[in-house]
Design a protein around this motif. Sequence first.
Motif, PDB file in Angstrom:
ATOM      1  N   GLY A 225       0.811  -1.210   0.000  1.00 52.64           N
ATOM      2  CA  GLY A 225       0.000   0.000   0.000  1.00 52.64           C
ATOM      3  C   GLY A 225       0.845   1.261   0.000  1.00 52.64           C
ATOM      4  O   GLY A 225       0.524   2.242  -0.682  1.00 52.64           O
ATOM      5  N   LEU A 226       1.940   1.247   0.764  1.00 54.32           N
ATOM      6  CA  LEU A 226       2.841   2.405   0.780  1.00 54.32           C
ATOM      7  C   LEU A 226       3.500   2.593  -0.581  1.00 54.32           C
ATOM      8  O   LEU A 226       3.675   3.727  -1.045  1.00 54.32           O
TER       9      LEU A 226
ATOM     10  N   GLN B  70       0.323   9.779  -2.304  1.00 57.79           N
ATOM     11  CA  GLN B  70       0.663  10.755  -1.270  1.00 57.79           C
ATOM     12  C   GLN B  70       2.074  10.516  -0.742  1.00 57.79           C
ATOM     13  O   GLN B  70       2.840  11.468  -0.537  1.00 57.79           O
ATOM     14  N   ILE B  71       2.439   9.238  -0.535  1.00 52.24           N
ATOM     15  CA  ILE B  71       3.781   8.922  -0.050  1.00 52.24           C
ATOM     16  C   ILE B  71       4.825   9.299  -1.094  1.00 52.24           C
ATOM     17  O   ILE B  71       5.894   9.842  -0.771  1.00 52.24           O
ATOM     18  N   LYS B  72       4.539   9.022  -2.354  1.00 51.74           N
ATOM     19  CA  LYS B  72       5.477   9.390  -3.415  1.00 51.74           C
ATOM     20  C   LYS B  72       5.641  10.909  -3.481  1.00 51.74           C
ATOM     21  O   LYS B  72       6.750  11.419  -3.694  1.00 51.74           O
ATOM     22  N   TYR B  73       4.541  11.623  -3.299  1.00 53.82           N
ATOM     23  CA  TYR B  73       4.618  13.087  -3.306  1.00 53.82           C
ATOM     24  C   TYR B  73       5.456  13.603  -2.135  1.00 53.82           C
ATOM     25  O   TYR B  73       6.306  14.493  -2.307  1.00 53.82           O
ATOM     26  N   ASP B  74       5.226  13.059  -0.950  1.00 52.51           N
ATOM     27  CA  ASP B  74       5.989  13.496   0.229  1.00 52.51           C
ATOM     28  C   ASP B  74       7.468  13.137   0.108  1.00 52.51           C
ATOM     29  O   ASP B  74       8.327  13.855   0.619  1.00 52.51           O
ATOM     30  N   LYS B  75       7.772  12.024  -0.569  1.00 50.25           N
ATOM     31  CA  LYS B  75       9.165  11.604  -0.724  1.00 50.25           C
ATOM     32  C   LYS B  75       9.952  12.599  -1.571  1.00 50.25           C
ATOM     33  O   LYS B  75      11.179  12.734  -1.403  1.00 50.25           O
ATOM     34  N   THR B  76       9.283  13.311  -2.460  1.00 51.24           N
ATOM     35  CA  THR B  76      10.004  14.284  -3.285  1.00 51.24           C
ATOM     36  C   THR B  76      10.585  15.420  -2.446  1.00 51.24           C
ATOM     37  O   THR B  76      11.576  16.030  -2.852  1.00 51.24           O
TER      38      THR B  76
ATOM     39  N   LYS C 209       4.679  11.246   8.316  1.00 48.63           N
ATOM     40  CA  LYS C 209       3.562  11.057   7.386  1.00 48.63           C
ATOM     41  C   LYS C 209       3.439   9.601   6.954  1.00 48.63           C
ATOM     42  O   LYS C 209       2.333   9.084   6.766  1.00 48.63           O
ATOM     43  N   LYS C 210       4.566   8.936   6.828  1.00 47.56           N
ATOM     44  CA  LYS C 210       4.551   7.528   6.434  1.00 47.56           C
ATOM     45  C   LYS C 210       3.914   6.668   7.523  1.00 47.56           C
ATOM     46  O   LYS C 210       3.137   5.745   7.227  1.00 47.56           O
ATOM     47  N   GLU C 211       4.214   6.956   8.795  1.00 41.62           N
ATOM     48  CA  GLU C 211       3.622   6.179   9.876  1.00 41.62           C
ATOM     49  C   GLU C 211       2.126   6.436   9.985  1.00 41.62           C
ATOM     50  O   GLU C 211       1.357   5.522  10.321  1.00 41.62           O
ATOM     51  N   ASP C 212       1.689   7.671   9.718  1.00 41.88           N
ATOM     52  CA  ASP C 212       0.250   7.935   9.694  1.00 41.88           C
ATOM     53  C   ASP C 212      -0.435   7.096   8.621  1.00 41.88           C
ATOM     54  O   ASP C 212      -1.531   6.556   8.836  1.00 41.88           O
ATOM     55  N   MET C 213       0.195   6.984   7.471  1.00 39.63           N
ATOM     56  CA  MET C 213      -0.365   6.162   6.400  1.00 39.63           C
ATOM     57  C   MET C 213      -0.385   4.691   6.790  1.00 39.63           C
ATOM     58  O   MET C 213      -1.327   3.964   6.458  1.00 39.63           O
TER      59      MET C 213
END
Length: 459
Positions: free
Chosen positions: A36-37, A42-48, A146-150
């Motif tokens: 899922g991650l 959203q995770i890909k966007y935050d990783k940028t 943010k990743k842990e929230d996801m």
Amino acid sequence: MKKIFSIFFFFILVSVQAVHAQDTLEISLRDFIDLGLGNSGQIKYDKTSVDLAENRVSLAKDQRILPSLNFRSEHALVPGVSSPGNFPEEQIYLDPNAKNDWDKVGVFNRLRITGVQPVFTWGSINKAISAAEEAVKATEFEFQAKKEDMEVRLFELYYSYVLALEIERLLKDAEDKINQIENSLDDAQEEGDDIDETDVYKFKVFKAQFGIQKAEVDESLVFVKQTWEYILRNEDGTIYIPSIRYLDPLRTKLSGLDHYQNSAFLNRYELRGITTGKEALMKYIDYQKASNLPGLYLGFTTTFASTPIRPRQPNPFISTPENTFNTAFGVTIRQNLNFFQAKTQLDRVKIELRKMDYLSEAAKDGILLEVNQAYQKAAVAEVKVEKTDEALLTTKQWLRMEQQDYDFGIGEVKDLIDAMKMELELRLKEKESIFEFNTSMAKLNNAAGIPLELLQKNN
């Protein structure tokens, strides 16, 4: 012929089962979260944001070696030169009557390379690199939060599927019991037994309400399946189902509130990111102070020009820019004289530093409130699981008694329906309470900065 047909049918059956087994796979909670991650936009966007911060480190490091290196070329059409006094080509500059000859036009080409290399800058470049590296750490902490929230949201989604399957099984068992009672009532009416019509109507109302509840569960299961398909989308079209088939409460016991509060202040990525961000700002202030001091630089330039139609003049006092090749090295001192602007910019960074202090205090207040609320919900959910289990045990005994009385003809349908209804409601409530407890513990651990892996390892 029959034997061949049987073999062919067996082959088709095995092939269909193999395809079904290939297209539908069980997936564990950890694999579900990881997949899922990986699919989360959203995770890909935050990783940028992390990638951009790392890019700024590379830019700062690039300032150490030839931060300024430029190449420029110039091209034009120019006239030749004529000497009415018939001076030699290398002495045309001595002819006072020399002039441009537009009857002869040639191409002018000039290539130029310039560069600057820092020699001594009071460590400003290294300080800029250090500040950028601290900024990367702060951005990584923010991304991890943010990743842990996801991960918690995916945890809840995974157990939503398990809950839906559990309720589906419960309703299937309840439906079988309802059909048994209905058949018994029909048999009793056909045999002319004395049955209270009120009990029959109550049973019909209960069956209709049960049908509504079953339809709601079916729709919820469809929604969960569609959500899963979107979260776990893949090119192969594989359908996943949870490997956990039964919803049981987590074996993790609830600790004291102080434990979670202290853990949050030590481990929350948001607070660690703010602390690291403050360190980055302090190092950026050091960079600003160093960059405002005079710096020593080495500069060089290399120029090559060629215009065949215009002869080169070898006299060192005569400049011939159309035909030349020279290289120059020199040392320069650079100093920013706009002191007011430099001071204003430094004051701005100090204001940002104070802002980070206030942000840290506000974050601690918000985290403390978040932990308290999550702890309250987890504590209530834990009590619900315990008390619902006790009530369900008593209700099962009651239902068993009413079922036996009804089978021996001494019980009332109304009492059996009441016991069955209560037992069904408590079984559903038990599963919902377990789901609430598991997700509440996941949210509490997340609020306390405890990794979700620790919660899974304890089970």
